[in-house]
Design an enzyme around this catalytic site. Structure first.
Site, PDB file in Angstrom:
ATOM      1  N   GLY A 118       0.827  -1.191   0.000  1.00  0.00           N
ATOM      2  CA  GLY A 118       0.000   0.000   0.000  1.00  0.00           C
ATOM      3  C   GLY A 118       0.862   1.241   0.000  1.00  0.00           C
ATOM      4  O   GLY A 118       2.075   1.174  -0.218  1.00  0.00           O
ATOM      5  N   HIS A 119       0.245   2.377   0.266  1.00  0.00           N
ATOM      6  CA  HIS A 119       0.943   3.660   0.223  1.00  0.00           C
ATOM      7  C   HIS A 119       1.152   4.251   1.611  1.00  0.00           C
ATOM      8  O   HIS A 119       1.397   5.441   1.743  1.00  0.00           O
ATOM      9  CB  HIS A 119       0.171   4.654  -0.653  1.00  0.00           C
TER      10      HIS A 119
END
Length: 403
Positions: A251-252
């Site tokens: 993810g980020h």
């Protein structure tokens, strides 16, 4: 010794029995979606049955009511479960799996939402460890302009959204393959999001795990997020946000700042992220704002964080730009201040573990680095690097790397 037998009047005896049964925690009025026509075969549209069960529960004057979703598979088109309700407390008990309609025409009336809970006080949505929301997002991702830039950008629906809810508890649930964001809290107050698991493929676009917008006093705890975008995004108008025992990756990472729009206001304050593990993420702890914005992001603390193979473990970016062409430089910016990074360790895959890219017109102020130990992922004996522009910071204890 002879015991004296006390005989109670029949009326009083009935009253005592009623009060005893009312005090029992299991004495709640239940509205089973099957009683309203739900098939639970995963194919039939059960939206009408869910909506009718909700209306009956919401209109009930019982002190505590339950909408029961048994352990089956239910296909739903977009539904809005709205309040305010008459009952003091409503529990949405989800034992089964709720899947979204994959027919895009079902979303023509509202292209931005699948399931919405709106203006409800004292709501509990509990999955008991088996409840699942599945957005069936693949049909949406493959036509996203984020995946194919030759396609026009269109609205994608959030999977589950809570709007204007107070004293809200969401727990023991799994969220999978959201069309866009998995779980969104907008303009809510006093929220607890506990024991959640949110997952989508790494390359699925905009599939944030938990999105917090304009929400006050929210506690996110013991959650695992493996998605294609931010694990947690905390944006415009949110304050008193606490995230504890978070596992993130892929993810980020965790992002804090203004809503994803140019010239937008942030006004985010009192955020505390404690005990989090990031693994293989693009970012770790990120504060990002657009140029031309206004407001502030302040009083933010990150403590007891572990990074494993994270590209950008610590980043402040006041020049965020998500378009191919360079964004035009502007004078105004969101003021970022009073940010603490404490007890953060691990590895950076890019070699640059800390990047403060702050505005020359609105420099970052009051940044504290305390007990930071970030190494290069390729060689843990080598310290990672840091780059700092227009930032006023202090160091306490050890801080490696540092500008």
């Amino acid at each position: 010794m002879l015991m004296k037998i006390i005989t109670l009047p029949a009326t009083l005896l009935l009253i005592l029995i009623f009060l005893a049964s009312s005090a029992s925690p299991d004495h709640h009025r239940k509205f089973n979606v099957h009683d309203f026509g739900a098939k639970g075969d995963g194919i039939t549209d059960d939206s009408k049955a869910f909506n009718e069960a909700w209306k009956r529960a919401c209109n009930s004057w019982e002190k505590h009511v339950v909408v029961l979703v048994p352990n089956s598979k239910y296909m739903l088109k977009p539904v809005n479960f709205s309040g305010p309700c008459n009952s003091d407390q409503i529990t949405f008990k989800i034992k089964g799996k709720i899947v979204a309609s994959e027919n895009r025409s079902d979303y023509e009336k509202d292209t931005e939402h699948w399931l919405v809970f709106e203006e409800i006080h004292n709501l509990r949505v509990d999955g008991g460890g088996t409840g699942i929301f599945d957005g069936k997002g693949r049909v949406w991702w493959q036509t996203s302009c984020k995946v194919n830039r030759s396609l026009p950008c269109t609205s994608l629906p959030y999977a589950v959204t809570f709007i204007g809810c107070t004293k809200l508890r969401v727990e023991n649930l799994k969220f999978r393959n959201a069309q866009k964001m998995h779980l969104s809290f907008e303009r809510c107050e006093k929220v607890r999001a506990l024991n959640l698991r949110l997952t989508a493929p790494e390359h699925s676009p905009n599939t944030d795990g938990i999105h917090v917008e304009g929400t006050h006093n929210i506690n996110i705890r013991n959650c695992v997020m493996r998605t294609g975008d931010d694990c947690i995004s905390i944006v415009s108008g949110s304050k008193n946000v606490r995230a504890t025992d978070i596992t993130c990756g892929p993810g980020h990472g965790i992002s804090i700042g203004s809503l994803g729009a140019r010239n937008s206001s942030a006004n985010v304050s009192n955020v505390f992220v404690n005990r989090a593990i990031f693994s293989g993420t693009t970012n770790g702890l990120r504060i990002k704002t657009w140029q031309g914005g206004s407001g502030y992001a302040k009083k933010i603390r990150f403590e007891n964080i572990t990074m494993h193979n994270v590209t950008n473990p610590i980043i402040i970016d006041q020049y965020y730009c998500d378009q191919v062409e360079p964004c035009q430089e502007q004078v105004s910016a969101v003021q970022i201040s009073k940010v603490v990074y404490r007890s953060i360790q691990g590895t950076s895959s890019a070699g640059e573990a800390i990047r403060f890219n702050c505005s020359k017109h609105f420099p970052c102020q009051g940044i504290l680095l305390e007990d930071i130990n970030l190494k290069s992922y390729g060689d843990v004996r080598q310290s990672a690097k840091a780059s700092c522009s227009n930032v006023k910071f202090k160091i306490k204890g050890k801080a490696s790397p540092s500008c």
